[in-house]
Design an enzyme around this catalytic site. Sequence first.
Site, PDB file in Angstrom:
ATOM      1  N   CYS A 144      90.865 -62.943   1.304  1.00  0.00           N
ATOM      2  CA  CYS A 144      91.217 -61.601   1.750  1.00  0.00           C
ATOM      3  C   CYS A 144      92.619 -61.519   2.363  1.00  0.00           C
ATOM      4  O   CYS A 144      93.605 -61.656   1.649  1.00  0.00           O
ATOM      5  CB  CYS A 144      90.147 -61.112   2.729  1.00  0.00           C
ATOM      6  SG  CYS A 144      90.098 -59.331   2.868  1.00  0.00           S
ATOM      7  N   HIS A 161      84.396 -62.582   0.507  1.00  0.00           N
ATOM      8  CA  HIS A 161      83.747 -63.089   1.700  1.00  0.00           C
ATOM      9  C   HIS A 161      82.365 -63.493   1.198  1.00  0.00           C
ATOM     10  O   HIS A 161      82.152 -63.695   0.039  1.00  0.00           O
ATOM     11  CB  HIS A 161      83.623 -61.995   2.762  1.00  0.00           C
ATOM     12  CG  HIS A 161      84.935 -61.456   3.200  1.00  0.00           C
ATOM     13  ND1 HIS A 161      85.667 -62.019   4.202  1.00  0.00           N
ATOM     14  CD2 HIS A 161      85.662 -60.414   2.751  1.00  0.00           C
ATOM     15  CE1 HIS A 161      86.786 -61.337   4.374  1.00  0.00           C
ATOM     16  NE2 HIS A 161      86.807 -60.358   3.505  1.00  0.00           N
ATOM     17  N   ARG A 196      89.079 -48.101   0.432  1.00  0.00           N
ATOM     18  CA  ARG A 196      88.604 -49.481   0.523  1.00  0.00           C
ATOM     19  C   ARG A 196      87.777 -49.829  -0.697  1.00  0.00           C
ATOM     20  O   ARG A 196      87.068 -48.981  -1.236  1.00  0.00           O
ATOM     21  CB  ARG A 196      87.762 -49.682   1.780  1.00  0.00           C
ATOM     22  CG  ARG A 196      88.546 -49.688   3.053  1.00  0.00           C
ATOM     23  CD  ARG A 196      87.748 -50.248   4.200  1.00  0.00           C
ATOM     24  NE  ARG A 196      87.836 -51.713   4.280  1.00  0.00           N
ATOM     25  CZ  ARG A 196      88.867 -52.342   4.838  1.00  0.00           C
ATOM     26  NH1 ARG A 196      89.864 -51.675   5.336  1.00  0.00           N
ATOM     27  NH2 ARG A 196      88.889 -53.659   4.874  1.00  0.00           N
TER      28      ARG A 196
HETATM   29 ZN   LIG Z   1      88.109 -58.722   3.100  1.00  0.00          ZN
END
Ligand SMILES: [Zn+2]
Lengths: 437, 260
Positions: B114, B210, B148
């Site tokens: 990320c 993740h 997002r």
């Molecule tokens: Zn992330």
Amino acid sequence: MLRTTTAVLAGRAARLATRLRGSGSALPGLVAERVDPRFLARTLAHLPHGIVVVSGTNGKTTTTKMLAALLRAHGLRVFSNPTGSNFTRGVISSMLREVPLSGRLSADVAVLELDEAHALRFAATVRPTHALLLNVARDQLDRFAEIDHTAALLARLAEQVTTGVVLNLDDPFVSRIGAEAGDGVEVRYFGVDASIADRLPELQEQDVRFAEAAPPVAPRATDGLLKPHDERSFEVRFGAEAEGGRVGPLELQQRGLAAMINATAAATTARMLLGDRFDAGCAAQALREVRPPFGRGEVVMVDGEPLELVLVKNPAGFTVALGTYGSTPVATMIAVNDNYADGRDVSWLYDVSFESLRERGVALTSGVRAYDIALRLQYDDVPVGAVEPDLARALARFLEEHPAEPRRVFCTYTAMMSLRRDLAARYDLPGIGEEAS
Amino acid sequence: MTQTELASQTAAALPDDAGRSKGTIHVVHLYPREMSIYGDLGNTRCLTARIRRHGYTPVLHQHHPGAPFPEVAHLLVGGGGQDSGQARVEDDLALVADRLRSLAADGVPMLMICGMYQLFGNAFITVAGQRLPGLGILDVTTQGNAKRMVGPVVLRTDVGEVVGYENHSGSTTLGAGQSPFGTVLSGIGNNGTDGTEGARSGNVIGSYLHGPVLPANPALADSLIGIAAEQATGRPFEPEPQDDAFADEARTRQVRRLVR
Ligand SMILES: [Zn+2]
């Protein structure tokens, strides 16, 4: 006035229809809100002791319940949203039960549990007189991607408050907000006594926004500090030397440090709202009598032995729950779902340390992500007895294999709802969303 | 206190356990305070546990901004962070950039998730159009986005199917010769348009997954550990059989749910 009456009637009709269908509690509120967008403002505007909003990531439901109990014990009529439906429509829904057609609520004060985003939306319609801001932690990552963002929402909420805010002294995300309260708004703090400050890291997120640590706030006689005596007994001291008085010693029905901190927050806020009317003995008795809310250490008797249901929804909460219950090992099951209401991302399980379960092990893991939690436990060397993704089968097996001892189930939200429905069907349990009395 | 706990808590080297250890592997976790959210700790937890289970001795170094970079590094991991965390590490990253580039050139395996994946790229372009340079270890460029990209992911990669969870607002584009880490079977990936996820150059992997990505994808964890073991000992990796039943079941269930 006519419009408000229409809103109440429309909302009530929707509420009845919803109840018949057996679904959620927000729909009737939505209907009333549509008919009269100013419904909330009009209904709440004239409450003589004001409108208190309780917000933050963890402990809203418990703290709201405690604060309402404290105020009622002092003779106030309290309107609250007890269903844990912590957004504006939920507030209206519960209001519809209590308002006459005139739209006037017969209460002295409103104590409302609202999540961070909805608290702000609520404040845009009705300015709260007071706010109690608890903490900021990782929660429901799909909705609030960033902790900083959540902290900013609370700061904006504090700006909307007209009279007083009560802030967590020990949570830097929250204590910093004190500097941003409006002119003439009184700021008070709650926190823990220096003697247990070393236990705070287990409850808190890192605040990395600022290079330097926040300047410490020196507690004054109006600020409530938690001073535990042992695992169960504690007192709330106002001021570092209790120069403002104390509540307790007392024991809560709900166990653990987090509940004690919630009680400290509630007592500090009640004292601010009540002023000279605040009575320490009355407050201690009210706190002793508060029953744990749904899912917060709720105990169900199954075949003569206790079964505890513990709701877990984020790393801080799970860590606190393990600390609370870890010292008395019992048969344990963990159920993890990843529906929207649970938080779809289960990564957070890796931010919880499960070492306290190592000795006794976990009898069963369950839920949609049963294997993920089993894997997580494996990485902490916690033995897992069995994995059964089907919740009903897992619960039956858990109860069957551990008949004559205390049992505990840690579960995410939808897993808990499902387990509870299952228990309600087979044992004598009050219905979903209703309080055990 | 067991050796693993000790190893995961201190940066001091442990004496090899009376010659029974196959070697000591130094793992460096970059910015565990600032760039660690959404369970990224699970990756370091997984690596240290599996290194031990394979018969090696793990030493975990936590590298914080301003601290000297560990002298020995066989495996690097970095995680996601919030904007505030990212701002805190940028100065330090400039100081250790040359060291990171030379470790990458030497074939040291790295897993950057990320935010750290973005910082390992050429640049991050903010919504306002400001260009923030990255380390340039991976030939990728990230464009800030208002929206997002969030949800569960399944990839096809060199080490088989990989599952995880993405949560990023940056949209990443690969340079002309840059290989992705994987192909998206379910989820969004780098940008939602070209079907790629992450980037891989030599032994450096960048990814939005993740999950955390390693525990449920032990083949990926072991591929990183294998290279690190060779780096550390100069000998081929000597793995031990592992009990990955939970991991395999967790992963295949996600694949079955998400990919039809
Ligand atoms: Zn992330």
